[in-house]
Structures are given as structure tokens and as C-alpha cells.
Design an enzyme around this catalytic site. Sequence first.
Site, PDB file in Angstrom:
ATOM      1  CB  CYS B  88      24.691  13.523  22.155  1.00 53.84           C
ATOM      2  SG  CYS B  88      23.893  14.879  21.282  1.00 53.84           S
ATOM      3  CB  SER B 212      17.428  11.082  27.331  1.00 55.81           C
ATOM      4  OG  SER B 212      17.781  12.099  26.422  1.00 55.81           O
ATOM      5  CE  LYS B 333      11.609   8.567  28.510  1.00 53.37           C
ATOM      6  NZ  LYS B 333      12.130   8.968  29.801  1.00 53.37           N
ATOM      7  CG  HIS B 337      21.639  11.346  26.711  1.00 54.42           C
ATOM      8  ND1 HIS B 337      22.897  10.938  26.341  1.00 54.42           N
ATOM      9  CD2 HIS B 337      21.193  12.163  25.705  1.00 54.42           C
ATOM     10  CE1 HIS B 337      23.210  11.498  25.163  1.00 54.42           C
ATOM     11  NE2 HIS B 337      22.202  12.243  24.769  1.00 54.42           N
TER      12      HIS B 337
END
Lengths: 388, 388, 134, 134
Positions: B88, B212, B333, B337
Site C-alpha cells: 500500500c 478505507s 478513510k 485508498h
Amino acid sequence: MRWLAVRRVYVVGVGMTSIGRHYKRGMRDLFAEAALQAIDDVRGEKPQALVVGNMLSSSMGEQDGLGALLADSVGLRGIPAFKVEAACGSGGAAFFAGYNLVASGMFDVVLVAGVEKMTEHVTSTVTRALAQAADAEYELFYGASFTGLNALLMRYYMEKYGVSREEMAAWPVLMHENASQNPFAQLRFKITVEQVLNAMVVADPITLLDSSPMGDGAAAVVIASEEVARKLSDTPVRVAGLGLATDSVDLSTRLELDDLAAARLAAEKAYRMAGIEARDVDVVEVHDAFTITGVLSVEALGFAEKGEAARLVAEGRFRPGDRPEVNLSGGLKARGHPVGATGVYQVAEIAMQLRGDFPGVKAGNAEIGVAENIGGHGATISVVVLRR
Amino acid sequence: MRWLAVRRVYVVGVGMTSIGRHYKRGMRDLFAEAALQAIDDVRGEKPQALVVGNMLSSSMGEQDGLGALLADSVGLRGIPAFKVEAACGSGGAAFFAGYNLVASGMFDVVLVAGVEKMTEHVTSTVTRALAQAADAEYELFYGASFTGLNALLMRYYMEKYGVSREEMAAWPVLMHENASQNPFAQLRFKITVEQVLNAMVVADPITLLDSSPMGDGAAAVVIASEEVARKLSDTPVRVAGLGLATDSVDLSTRLELDDLAAARLAAEKAYRMAGIEARDVDVVEVHDAFTITGVLSVEALGFAEKGEAARLVAEGRFRPGDRPEVNLSGGLKARGHPVGATGVYQVAEIAMQLRGDFPGVKAGNAEIGVAENIGGHGATISVVVLRR
Amino acid sequence: MKLSIPRFWREKAAHYRLIGTRCKSCGRISYPPKPLCPYCGSRETEEAELPRRGRVLSYTVIYTVPDGFRKYAPLVLGLIELENGVRVVAPLTDVMPEEVRTGMGVEAVLRRVQEDGEHGVIYYGVKFRPTMEY
Amino acid sequence: MKLSIPRFWREKAAHYRLIGTRCKSCGRISYPPKPLCPYCGSRETEEAELPRRGRVLSYTVIYTVPDGFRKYAPLVLGLIELENGVRVVAPLTDVMPEEVRTGMGVEAVLRRVQEDGEHGVIYYGVKFRPTMEY
Ligand SMILES: [Zn+2]
Ligand SMILES: [Zn+2]
């Protein structure tokens, strides 16, 4: 584009594992062996950053974030680390990224490593994962294996230039001959033209002996700035030139099917940066994932005219003692091709040839060496020029 | 380690797609939208190289070699290009690699992009692919989802510091409030503390509103050397500091569970390079993949003492108008994402805040901004300091 | 699924018997085992069998599980601190999700962890169950 | 397998009807279709339906196929040059592997390309079969 020689970069340490079916060893272990060898080679100096080349861990190994994972596995927890992926060209692209970390002045000592575990799964699964180097939606979707796409190129080349199957087979024969002396090589036995022709057909006209084998392995090089290179090594090898270039991932929209345009582009940049021409090159490792890939590479790098490389090999060119000497390691064909690691193996091998400590067939008094690494069937190609 | 300011690097162009379930649009399309916006933002100047951040294309999309694939898709066939992966944190790591391509003097204009398609598959498949950010052999092997591992951290933090579930919920409430003004955000609606507590539990104590969302998106920035920055933009934003650091990928061997050590390390480097301290930061985008991730990030970046961030948010800190202003985009959030793209979204958003043209909640006269991007549950963390 | 038999065969001592690596230099133990000590960087490490008892340092109940774990959902995952301070992430078993508490005593047992539907292979690994005294 | 339905739904015009992109600036056609012209970089592109007839520029018979294609093995793959010069990589069908020749005339047909065993979805796409005059 400007090629400021802001900061010279040197290869100061090398390490590699033998390539093979290392069933008992995981990715961390293989990486650690190569990385620690390279670190020992620079008198234990701790690298300040790590760049990892890898292709298959995400698709087959369910492991992402290799930069952090591998840094941690050799006691380097904390240092900046990331993975670079460009299919089978990941190793060379990682070297390109790592070079810039030093050239920018941000780091003095960087570890560039390539690692691959290919033998965990059955052949059809690996075949599917390797096909991710091609276009997923227009090639893999139709069942095109990576070997199959290269077979299209091989037949096209042979018919266009009237090259016989026997002439093509001279490539793998030479590779096995060279590999037979390389203690790190996966296939250390000699073969004949007849054996190539009679081997199992993977994707006609490519036989098993035209193809690089599946193997596990890891290679590592430590690169350093001029300021520290002499402290870390008595025989630093300068990265004199560097080029990376791309082409379409799909085969269909290539301008010319029998031309590795990205190799020409990358070589042009790397040679210009190094101030050399193709004829100045003493020793080279080219990316012969298949016989056709090696042949097209030799042409694109400027060592043969288009359509002539296969015939020249059959006539005895590019052997030990010739100039340039090609794939003294045995190449991907016989040294082996742990895909994401291959580009780093090549750089390490050329560095050792220039230092004079390559443990296989030695180059004769080489001063300038080149490594060429390919991702996809010509999509991402890196060319590195090293100079003693 | 030496931080030579050899060559100043600027963010000169930005582009991004809205984040959402773009069922009708593929990876190439999303990338092209963001990349062309960024190129338009520099008056059409052609980038000399491309670095792509992406996590899931290899594991879910069966497509490797994104560097070449995406360069070709926007008419940049030929330029050097490669993919960077750090789970990520891929976008931030790609920015780190791209920065060095310019800082080294090799290129003057580089395109850094992040792209992710997350909505092609069912949730359990995406859940498994995202878990590749954790340790495959000791976490994913046991069924640990990425949310599950973060849930372990959230409970640990709440119990250690006596933070209530309601206090933790203040984070997502603030994020949704900010996102409601951001035209690129995936979740543009406000929520209440009660809604967070009563939402579906994904991995206790993490509810759906602590997490998210899954979305598709692409973001791009053009970075340039000082020599050309002024020609490409009237409002270049300087990359004043940059840090990348790692920690274990597995949770078990962390020194302290409630400390994002890699964020502290990366921030320390980035702040030192920029000559600033945490209190100098006006506006920041932190990596709040989950409520706990945002809270730990705010602490590790030096904006709150350990154990205090959640409570401070509940007390009204870090809102628009405070200092620093946190996640005016809505954060992971609520902005969304698209994992490998997120780090590039953050840099683009901070650049826009400093230029004054962010189309959502605007920072009040900000001079110094920070973007923090995390790969894994704290394994690879990048911190970028931008300065007007 | 992409489970590989050679891979889990290699790791089975670690999974079955909780084998980590002890650093001969700083004495710290790593689990998962690592080639070098992640704390001091020493190359001198040896295998170390971990204690099988510990307590729950944190836990979660996972409702949205990864592909391949649907039959184990909801999956109770624990962060266990063993008697010697080493931490392990592993599922909790023989306990209802609502009964789990931080601080609860647990012990390691060998259990089925997942199956490879396509090839019929079953993978075993460590799980923790409450000890009598909890 | 990791086939995604939304993804192949998006691409089906290209696969079913051989839709590429024509550059309004240099006139060249790309197949696979691309957002921008890969040859001149122009952003002005439009959909273009390709001719369905062409000839075999190169071909291979794939014996070692990727996962999911075992039932199609050996798979005859062609590199086809269509009547307007655009090239397409696609399987050849309705022909024995040993009958395929370079230069052979072929035409596009819609055929089953692969199946998703787990979810029962069948994917169709273009294949090429010999034309009468070959
Ligand atoms: Zn130690
Ligand atoms: Zn055009």
C-alpha cells in the site's frame, strides 16, 4: 535529455547463489546468501538502502513488500527499501533505480539485489505467471504462453532471413559450452545441435533446449559513490553508461517484429553516456531467454547486422576469445534465468569479468563490458556499460 | 549518510481521477486521465521517464511490466519506465525512486504515477490480495486479513492508553467531513460517531467505517529539476525533504507494537533534509487505511505524544483551521485508498494545497506540507516534505 | 489458491513446533525465524524452540476473511505473548469469540489451518487454545 | 483463475468485433486499442472496426500451455496480418496444427476462449480459421 555526470557510481561488491531447484531454501535464504556475499565483498560495509528486483513473488508467492521483508531478513531493518518490477527485466530496472539513488547524492552505498523462486509450483502455473510479462487482455487471455509469443518471433525471423533451424541451434550449444565452466550455472552440461532439434517441443519451433530453464536464485551487487568506492574495494568497476527504454508490451503494435527497438534505444543511451561504440565492447551478457531473444539482442546491441547474428554464431563468432565475448556465464539459456534476478546476475558477472575473478570462462583482458536485460518480449530493456 | 543537496527537485504538475467503482474503465484509462492532466499542467511537456506505483496488478490483474504498458498507453512508448511496489506504500516509494531520477541529473522531467483497479473481483479475493502486504508464511497462512492485523493493533492501543471506542471514532467522522468537500473523494457524505460504532464489524474492533473503502483510481505528478521547473509551472512546489524507511513486515517481531518506527525514521530524515521540525508543518496527509493507522501516524510524525492522538482528534484538534491541518482530502478513510496510487494522491494533494488550487477544503496559507504513505502494517513508510 | 507444498514443507518445523531463531550475540529470539538477527544484525543465530504457553496480548474476530478461509469464519486471531516474551500471531481455537479476553492464558496446539481445494492438500499449523486456569 | 467479469465485459467490443483505435492525426490503427496513439502520441483517436480477413504472418503450436488452457492444448497461436496491415495475435481454429502455413488466408470467427471453472463463466473471443481459398 541531459546526461550530467554529477557523481560517478561504481560496482564494488558482488554476490550470487547457484541457480537451481532449491526446494529446501526460501526466498529469504537465497537473498541472504547473495546479499551477505556482496556485503562481505565490501569489507562488511552496511548498505544504506536496498532495491530489490523480483517478478513472481506477487503473483505466485503471495508476498508483496519485498523491500522491507528482505532488508529485515539480513539485519538491515530500517533502511530505505523497495521492489522494482519490470517482468523478466526487473533486475536491470532495479539496478537503474539503485544507480540513481547513489548518483543523486542521497546515498553512498546501496545494495541492489534480484531474487526469484520459480520452482514452488507446477509448470502450468509458472507458465501462466510468466505470461504476465505479456499483455493480459490480448495475449494471455487467448492462452498465449510467453514461450509461444517468442516462438512467433522465432519463426518470423527464420523465414524472413532464411535462417535454418540448425543455424539457430548454434546459440544454445555455445551457451551450454560456456555454462559448463560456471559453478553457479543451472545447466552445466554440453549439448549438440541434434539434441536441440530433437528436444521436446515447447512451442514450435522453440524446443526445451532453446529455452532458459526454471530455477531459483539470487544475486546482489553493492554500488557506491566515487568518494567511498576505493575504501570498499581494491577493484571498483565504474558504471560508465546506463540506459533503460520501453516498447509496446503487446506484440501486435510493434513497429518491426524482428527489431528489439527498446534494446537499440537503451544501448544508444548507455553507449553515448559511456562514450563508446558497440565495437569497443569486450564482453557482454545478453538476455537469451530463448534462442531468438539472444539472437535479436546481439543485433540490437550493434554486434551484428539484422538477420545475421544466428548465422554468425553458427560460424563460430562470439565465442571465448572473440570480440565481444558473449554470455561467458552460459547466458539465461544455461546459467539459468531466475527471472527477476537475472539482470543483477548479469551485472555481477560482467563486474567480475572486468575484475578478473569470474569463476567460469574468463574474458581475455576485458576493459569494457555490457549487460542487457529484457522484460517481456522486448517491452522494458536495460543496458549497463561497466568499465574497468 | 549524506544529504547532498546536489539538485533541487520540484513538483510542477498534478493530475488525478475521482476514486470509485469505475467498472467501465480499465487501468490504462484511469492512468491516462491522471497522466494527461499532469502533463497538461506542465504545458504539455513530454516526460522523459515514468515511475509507476502499483500493488495489485500482479496478484489480481495478471499484468506485469506496467511501466512499459502504461508509457505506451499515453503515447510515451520508448521512455524509461518501471514499476515500484511496496504494498500500500507503492505510490510513496515510486515518488522516492522518481525523485532520485531527477536529483541524479539523469532526467529533467519525470512522471510519477500511481494506479490501482480494486473493484474487478469479489471482496474475499481482494481481501486475500491485500493480505500480501503482510507476511505470507506467518500471517496470511493463518487467515489473517490485513484488517485483522490492524485490529490487533487497534485493540492493543485502546487498552494500553485507555482510549475509548467513541474517541477512536472521531477520526473517521472528521475524515468524512473533510471528504464531503473533495470532488475526487470516494465517500462524500458525513457520518456520526454512532454510525461508526454501529457499522458492520469487519474485524473487531474495526468496523466498516473505520476502514478505507475499496476503489479504483489513478494519480500523477510531474517532477522537474530547478533548471526547468519555472518554465513548466508558475507555482512549482519544492521537494524540500524526503525519507523512506522500513520495519519488519511481520507484526510479531516489532520492537513496539504501538509505534510506527519506520514513520519516525522516515520523518526524521525528511524533516532534517528540509531543515524543519514537526511543529513547522502546516498541512499533512497521513496514511489512515484504518482509524488506528491514522492515529499512530499522527503520533509518529511528531504531531502528538504517544497514546494521545485519538483523544486530541476527539477534542477537536487537527481540523481545518488548526495546525497542522490533517487530511483535508478526507484521507484514505473517505477520499479513498486505491492502494498503490494513494501515495501519489497524497503528494498531489499537498502540492495543490501549497499552490492554493486544491478543489476541496483549503489549507489556510500553508507553506510547509507533508505526505506520509505506508506499505503493510508499518513495513515501508515514506515521508515527503513539500515547501511553497 | 496458490499454496505451495515445498514451501510449507520447509516451514513446517517453525509452524508445528514453534521454532524461531535465537541470536547468539544479543540473545533475542525472532519468530518468524530469520536468517540474521533483526535486532542487532548478527549472523550468528541458532534454532530455538519456543515455550508453548503464553497470554493474549490482543485479539480480533475477523468476519471478512480472505479467499480460502470461509469455513473458518468468523476467525478469532490472537497476538500471543509467550512465556519468554516472544510474540506470535495465530488463530485461537476451542473458544467462542465472545469468551476471548486480553490477558487470557493460552497454549499452542496443532490444528488444520487451511485446505487446498483443488489439490486436496491440508495444511496444519499452530493455533492457541485457552489453558485450564483461565 | 483470476478472470474478472467487469474487465472482459469492458473489452468485449474489441474482442468480439475486432475494434481497435484509429489515430486521427497519423491515421495508424492500434490493436489492442489504446487511449492515445502509440505511434505519434496524438490524443485524437476513434474506434475503428478492423477487417476480418488476413493472412498468417507467423504461427506456433503451444504444447506447454498456461493454467486454464489444458483442454485447448496443443494450442495453435497465430500472428495474423489483416487486410489493412494491422496485426493481431489470436488462436487459429478449425485447422490441424500440421496444416498451418505462413501466408495462409484466414478469417475471424467468434469462439470460446477459456472458462472459469470455479464460477462457471465462459469467455468468448476472436479466433481465426482458414478461408476457403487457402
Ligand atoms: Zn541479535
Ligand atoms: Zn498517430
